[in-house]
Design a protein around this motif. Structure first.
Motif, PDB file in Angstrom:
ATOM      1  N   THR A 310       0.842  -1.193   0.000  1.00 41.73           N
ATOM      2  CA  THR A 310       0.000   0.000   0.000  1.00 41.73           C
ATOM      3  C   THR A 310       0.876   1.240   0.000  1.00 41.73           C
ATOM      4  N   LEU A 311       0.503   2.211  -0.822  1.00 45.60           N
ATOM      5  CA  LEU A 311       1.133   3.527  -0.712  1.00 45.60           C
ATOM      6  C   LEU A 311       0.156   4.400   0.065  1.00 45.60           C
ATOM      7  N   ARG A 312       0.568   4.787   1.275  1.00 43.98           N
ATOM      8  CA  ARG A 312      -0.328   5.589   2.110  1.00 43.98           C
ATOM      9  C   ARG A 312      -0.142   7.061   1.802  1.00 43.98           C
ATOM     10  N   ARG A 313      -1.226   7.802   1.872  1.00 46.08           N
ATOM     11  CA  ARG A 313      -1.176   9.237   1.620  1.00 46.08           C
ATOM     12  C   ARG A 313      -0.161   9.903   2.555  1.00 46.08           C
ATOM     13  N   GLU A 314      -0.130   9.392   3.782  1.00 48.66           N
ATOM     14  CA  GLU A 314       0.787   9.922   4.782  1.00 48.66           C
ATOM     15  C   GLU A 314       2.245   9.784   4.307  1.00 48.66           C
ATOM     16  N   THR A 315       2.557   8.586   3.773  1.00 46.69           N
ATOM     17  CA  THR A 315       3.917   8.349   3.273  1.00 46.69           C
ATOM     18  C   THR A 315       4.223   9.298   2.117  1.00 46.69           C
ATOM     19  N   LEU A 316       3.256   9.414   1.207  1.00 41.95           N
ATOM     20  CA  LEU A 316       3.444  10.262   0.033  1.00 41.95           C
ATOM     21  C   LEU A 316       3.699  11.712   0.446  1.00 41.95           C
ATOM     22  N   GLU A 317       2.877  12.209   1.373  1.00 41.07           N
ATOM     23  CA  GLU A 317       3.032  13.607   1.782  1.00 41.07           C
ATOM     24  C   GLU A 317       4.334  13.815   2.544  1.00 41.07           C
ATOM     25  N   GLN A 318       4.677  12.806   3.330  1.00 44.90           N
ATOM     26  CA  GLN A 318       5.945  12.852   4.055  1.00 44.90           C
ATOM     27  C   GLN A 318       7.112  12.980   3.062  1.00 44.90           C
ATOM     28  N   VAL A 319       7.114  12.092   2.054  1.00 45.53           N
ATOM     29  CA  VAL A 319       8.212  12.084   1.076  1.00 45.53           C
ATOM     30  C   VAL A 319       8.225  13.392   0.274  1.00 45.53           C
ATOM     31  N   LEU A 320       7.048  13.801  -0.200  1.00 49.44           N
ATOM     32  CA  LEU A 320       6.973  14.995  -1.049  1.00 49.44           C
ATOM     33  C   LEU A 320       7.259  16.273  -0.264  1.00 49.44           C
ATOM     34  N   LEU A 321       6.481  16.466   0.792  1.00 50.24           N
ATOM     35  CA  LEU A 321       6.502  17.774   1.455  1.00 50.24           C
ATOM     36  C   LEU A 321       7.641  17.908   2.463  1.00 50.24           C
ATOM     37  N   ASN A 322       8.107  16.798   3.020  1.00 45.75           N
ATOM     38  CA  ASN A 322       9.248  16.903   3.939  1.00 45.75           C
ATOM     39  C   ASN A 322      10.557  16.566   3.260  1.00 45.75           C
ATOM     40  N   GLY A 323      10.483  15.634   2.272  1.00 45.41           N
ATOM     41  CA  GLY A 323      11.722  15.210   1.624  1.00 45.41           C
ATOM     42  C   GLY A 323      12.137  16.137   0.494  1.00 45.41           C
ATOM     43  N   PHE A 324      11.213  16.360  -0.451  1.00 44.32           N
ATOM     44  CA  PHE A 324      11.605  17.094  -1.651  1.00 44.32           C
ATOM     45  C   PHE A 324      11.214  18.570  -1.619  1.00 44.32           C
ATOM     46  N   LEU A 325      10.136  18.892  -0.890  1.00 50.02           N
ATOM     47  CA  LEU A 325       9.671  20.276  -0.916  1.00 50.02           C
ATOM     48  C   LEU A 325       9.417  20.815   0.490  1.00 50.02           C
ATOM     49  N   PRO A 326      10.390  20.689   1.397  1.00 53.62           N
ATOM     50  CA  PRO A 326      10.148  21.205   2.747  1.00 53.62           C
ATOM     51  C   PRO A 326      10.093  22.726   2.719  1.00 53.62           C
ATOM     52  N   ARG A 327       9.435  23.307   3.732  1.00 55.73           N
ATOM     53  CA  ARG A 327       9.485  24.766   3.854  1.00 55.73           C
ATOM     54  C   ARG A 327      10.912  25.148   4.223  1.00 55.73           C
ATOM     55  N   VAL A 328      11.441  26.158   3.546  1.00 53.89           N
ATOM     56  CA  VAL A 328      12.804  26.588   3.875  1.00 53.89           C
ATOM     57  C   VAL A 328      12.816  28.100   4.055  1.00 53.89           C
ATOM     58  N   ASP A 329      13.840  28.577   4.771  1.00 55.20           N
ATOM     59  CA  ASP A 329      13.997  30.020   4.932  1.00 55.20           C
ATOM     60  C   ASP A 329      14.470  30.634   3.625  1.00 55.20           C
ATOM     61  N   LYS A 330      14.256  31.942   3.497  1.00 54.56           N
ATOM     62  CA  LYS A 330      14.640  32.626   2.260  1.00 54.56           C
ATOM     63  C   LYS A 330      16.150  32.574   2.002  1.00 54.56           C
ATOM     64  N   ASP A 331      16.936  32.475   3.101  1.00 54.79           N
ATOM     65  CA  ASP A 331      18.394  32.485   2.912  1.00 54.79           C
ATOM     66  C   ASP A 331      18.974  31.075   2.921  1.00 54.79           C
ATOM     67  N   GLU A 332      18.114  30.076   2.748  1.00 53.60           N
ATOM     68  CA  GLU A 332      18.568  28.681   2.764  1.00 53.60           C
ATOM     69  C   GLU A 332      19.476  28.396   1.557  1.00 53.60           C
ATOM     70  N   GLN A 333      20.437  27.505   1.762  1.00 48.65           N
ATOM     71  CA  GLN A 333      21.325  27.068   0.680  1.00 48.65           C
ATOM     72  C   GLN A 333      21.232  25.544   0.575  1.00 48.65           C
ATOM     73  N   PRO A 334      21.307  25.001  -0.634  1.00 47.59           N
ATOM     74  CA  PRO A 334      21.356  23.537  -0.733  1.00 47.59           C
ATOM     75  C   PRO A 334      22.613  23.015  -0.052  1.00 47.59           C
ATOM     76  N   VAL A 335      22.478  21.884   0.596  1.00 45.99           N
ATOM     77  CA  VAL A 335      23.613  21.310   1.302  1.00 45.99           C
ATOM     78  C   VAL A 335      24.454  20.517   0.314  1.00 45.99           C
ATOM     79  N   LYS A 336      25.740  20.774   0.329  1.00 47.90           N
ATOM     80  CA  LYS A 336      26.630  19.950  -0.493  1.00 47.90           C
ATOM     81  C   LYS A 336      27.187  18.869   0.410  1.00 47.90           C
ATOM     82  N   ALA A 337      26.796  17.647   0.156  1.00 49.49           N
ATOM     83  CA  ALA A 337      27.249  16.567   1.024  1.00 49.49           C
ATOM     84  C   ALA A 337      27.808  15.448   0.176  1.00 49.49           C
TER      85      ALA A 337
END
Lengths: 563, 176
Positions: A310-337
């Motif tokens: 099962t793909l749960r909506r919760e999992t999907l939103e977690q992955v999308l909104l926290n993983g790929f599109l989290p809220r970030v500050d205006k001065d945020e920089q991508p992390v180079k790791a």
């Protein structure tokens, strides 16, 4: 089969498409391709996959195309399908390789995992093969081929070379986000009432494998609105496929917790099924809490072998909104790791999966937009759009876009615009380019002389224009190759030709070196200066200029490793 | 059209061969008047079976239809069958939509009185009268019980003569 005066080719990382116009409306052209052994079909999309088949892998006569009885490779839909069953012979993401300066892009290195006895091919050859196939549906037309706005000069040069090797003679390169914006212009005759002088339009293009940002400014000259591309983002290898893969991994872990193990082919099916389930959960008005993901049994016992998850909506939103599109500050920089273990060997995938962080950096460099235009399949999803709009607020969304075919359509429309049948976006070179020079300092053993950068090509240098640097003179040995270190920046827009950066700031990145080979002559050393042209095709060319206006072209050394 | 209807009748003939219940055949009695005897068809460019085998091959490859129909589902719970059916149904639907553009013969509302002329150009073969059928076998109208289906466009891939269409799905051997 209808072929117009202009043809737009979207040479995508995962899919290509073709649009045409004979002066009238732009239409998507079906692309004939093999969809199975001996099975030929016209499809709107041409998957950018190449499969290197063995001599006896398929029955004789089943790999032929109408224009080629025995092609060297299988391309398109069949290649994509066959690659699931035998991934070691599959070439994919050739376009990402073409823009990666860390490898020799003209050397046979793909597929990375090819077994012994398989003749590998170079990223350049793979791109040439796709273009050769697509050329079959482009007769005597002006062809527009799109490249990511973030492609640097050498990646554009290689695309140009691939097109030339594929037999194209009359073509121009165009940046994808600009093409997407042209497609929007084509759909909206009344665009002058929708945007106004002083507006800034951000084009966000999230494709299968890449994310591309471009800012277009609306101006006014003599009472007429003008459009100018004022900034482009860096090259980000991050897209919808990453999201689907992350979902598949989440579901796979849930299955593993129940002791269900998947083999490679089942994993691929899981990836496909997760994509389908994601689209259902994200569809407009969808309210279901979860969506079943089933992997059918592989033998003839289909139901008996079926694995249910099962793909749960919760999992999907977690992955999308926290993983790929989290809220970030205006001065945020991508992390180079350092890369995590999930990565495929080779391509420099973005180490920070937060699309919003990459966007934040672009806004810091380019300024805040007043409008946003979306492109790419990921942006079908309302929650993704909302998150981006929320981040850019206040911003107005340009409605009525065509997420899937805009790039090819827009490219064809640009072809018409070049003939004077529409407005053109002014743009020019989307980067500033520098040449590296050693600072004159006393030599210190073990420490390389520090470099400084001299501006050669200013940001925005337009097609068909030239810059010369008469004050910067070099003595080159004749009969021997000379190499220059080469740098660029997408964010520094105000450096003028000849300006010196010492020390080289962090936002200036090193590219593949450029080299020139002066023919042997009586005098051992020839004094040269530098000049740069932006060709009508949209490709940057650098020249060494000697006396009597002798010129030698500086070539991008795509063989050298810089990383 | 004869090619299309041939392809279809053979396709379903193969699928259901032997399993056709006798009363279905009997039911054909109603439509005797409508069943047009093929009048010496002009030499078809494709053998009728080819299209059927091809479609069957695609339905198996892309949607596993043959595996599904050939499996004895009696042994499984409704839950298990349901899970697989969702996928098979979705993928078969996608294949069907891609290969055959289907449209109702009468685009009306089932259960409502409908005039026979609503079938338009399809009136001759696209109508079946049931129930209290008048002596001559046709009526000006009645309650629409089934909208009917017609194949508006058939879009099957071109197949190389080198392909043996009788292989619906090749056996798979995974090399270790």
């Amino acid at each position: 089969m209808s072929s117009g005066n202009v043809i737009g080719i979207d040479l995508g990382t995962t899919n290509c498409s073709v649009a045409a116009s004979d002066g009238g409306p732009v239409v998507i052209q079906p692309i004939p391709q093999l969809t199975g052994p001996g099975e030929l079909r016209e499809e709107a999309l041409f998957p950018s996959f190449l499969y290197i088949h063995g001599a006896k892998e398929f029955p004789e006569g089943t790999t032929g195309l109408p224009w080629d009885d025995a092609p060297k490779y299988i391309l398109g839909e069949w290649a994509k399908r066959r690659g699931v069953e035998n991934s070691s012979r599959l070439v994919h993401s050739a376009k990402s390789w073409l823009s990666y300066s860390g490898v020799d892009r003209t050397a046979p290195l793909l597929p990375l995992t090819a077994p012994d006895g398989v003749t590998k091919i170079s990223p350049l050859e793979a791109s040439t093969a796709y273009l050769t196939h697509l050329r079959q549906s482009c007769h005597d037309a002006q062809v527009l081929i799109t490249v990511p706005a973030s492609f640097d000069a050498s990646a554009r040069g290689l695309t140009e070379l691939a097109a030339t090797n594929a037999g194209f003679t009359n073509f121009v390169l165009l940046e994808e986000p600009q093409a997407a914006f042209y497609a929007w212009l084509e759909r909206h005759d009344d665009w002058r009432t929708r945007v106004h002088n002083g507006d800034k339009i951000l084009v966000i293009d999230i494709g299968g494998g890449t994310t591309d940002f471009t800012l277009i400014a609306v101006g006014e000259t003599n009472g007429e609105l003008t459009l100018e591309r004022v900034a482009v983002g860096e090259h980000i290898l991050l897209g919808g496929d990453n999201i689907d893969l992350a979902l598949a991994h989440a579901v796979e872990q849930e299955l593993a917790a129940k002791n269900t193990k998947l083999d490679a082919i089942q994993l691929h099916m899981l990836w496909q099924r997760c994509r389908a389930a994601k689209e259902k959960l994200l569809a407009k008005n969808a309210t279901q809490r979860d969506e079943p993901v089933t992997i059918l049994g592989r033998g003839t016992g289909l139901i008996g072998g079926t694995i249910k998850a099962t793909l749960r909506r919760e999992t999907l939103e977690q992955v999308l909104l926290n993983g790929f599109l989290p809220r970030v500050d205006k001065d945020e920089q991508p992390v180079k790791a350092k890369r995590a273990a999930l990565a495929e060997v080779g391509l420099p995938y973005a180490s920070d999966p937060r699309i919003t962080a990459h966007l934040a950096r672009f806004i810091q460099q380019a300024g805040a937009p007043t409008h946003v235009l979306f492109n790419g399949g990921v942006l079908h999803s309302e929650i993704v759009r909302q998150r981006i709009v929320e981040m850019l607020n206040p911003v107005q969304v340009l409605e009525g876009e065509d997420l899937m075919h805009a790039v090819a359509r827009g490219a064809a429309y640009y072809g018409l615009a070049r003939q004077g049948k529409g407005i053109r976006i002014r743009g020019g070179v989307p980067r500033t380019y520098y040449i590296g020079i050693e600072s004159s300092m006393p030599a210190v053993p073990g420490i390389p002389a520090p470099m400084k950068a001299v501006t050669v090509v200013p940001f925005g240098l337009e097609e068909g224009s030239r810059v010369e640097l008469p004050k910067l003179e070099f003595g080159l040995l004749t009969g021997e190759p000379a190499e220059f270190r080469f740098f660029s920046s997408v964010s520094r827009h105000n450096d003028k030709p000849g300006d010196v950066l010492d020390p080289i700031p962090a936002e200036v990145e090193e590219l593949s070196p450029i080299e020139v080979n002066l023919p042997a002559a009586a005098e051992k050393i020839t004094r040269v200066t530098l000049a740069a042209d932006v060709t009508a095709t949209g490709v940057l060319e650098l020249w060494c200029v000697g006396k009597n206006d002798n010129r030698w072209k500086l070539e991008f050394n795509v063989r050298e490793q810089t990383q | 059209m004869s090619r299309i209807s041939n392809a279809f009748s053979s396709f379903f003939g193969i699928l259901f061969s032997g399993a056709l219940p006798p009363d279905v055949a009997k039911a054909y009695g109603y439509v005797k008047a409508e069943v047009k005897k093929p009048e010496a068809p002009k030499a078809p460019e494709v053998k009728p079976a080819d299209g059927a085998l091809q479609l069957l091959g695609i339905l198996q490859r892309d949607a596993r239809l043959v595996d599904f129909l050939m499996e004895d589902i009696g042994a499984y719970s409704d839950d298990q069958v349901g899970a697989a059916v969702r996928t098979v149904h979705e993928q078969c639907g996608a294949v069907l939509k891609r290969c055959v553009t289907l449209a109702p013969v009468i685009d009306g509302v089932e259960g409502v009185y409908t005039k026979s002329e609503a079938a338009g150009a399809n009136a001759k073969q696209g109508l079946k009268f049931i129930g209290n059928v008048p002596a001559e076998g046709r009526a000006p109208g009645g309650i629409l019980r089934h909208k009917g289906w017609k194949a508006a466009v058939i879009d099957l891939p071109k197949v190389s003569p080198a392909v043996n269409l009788f292989i619906i799905a090749p056996a798979e051997i995974e090399v270790e």
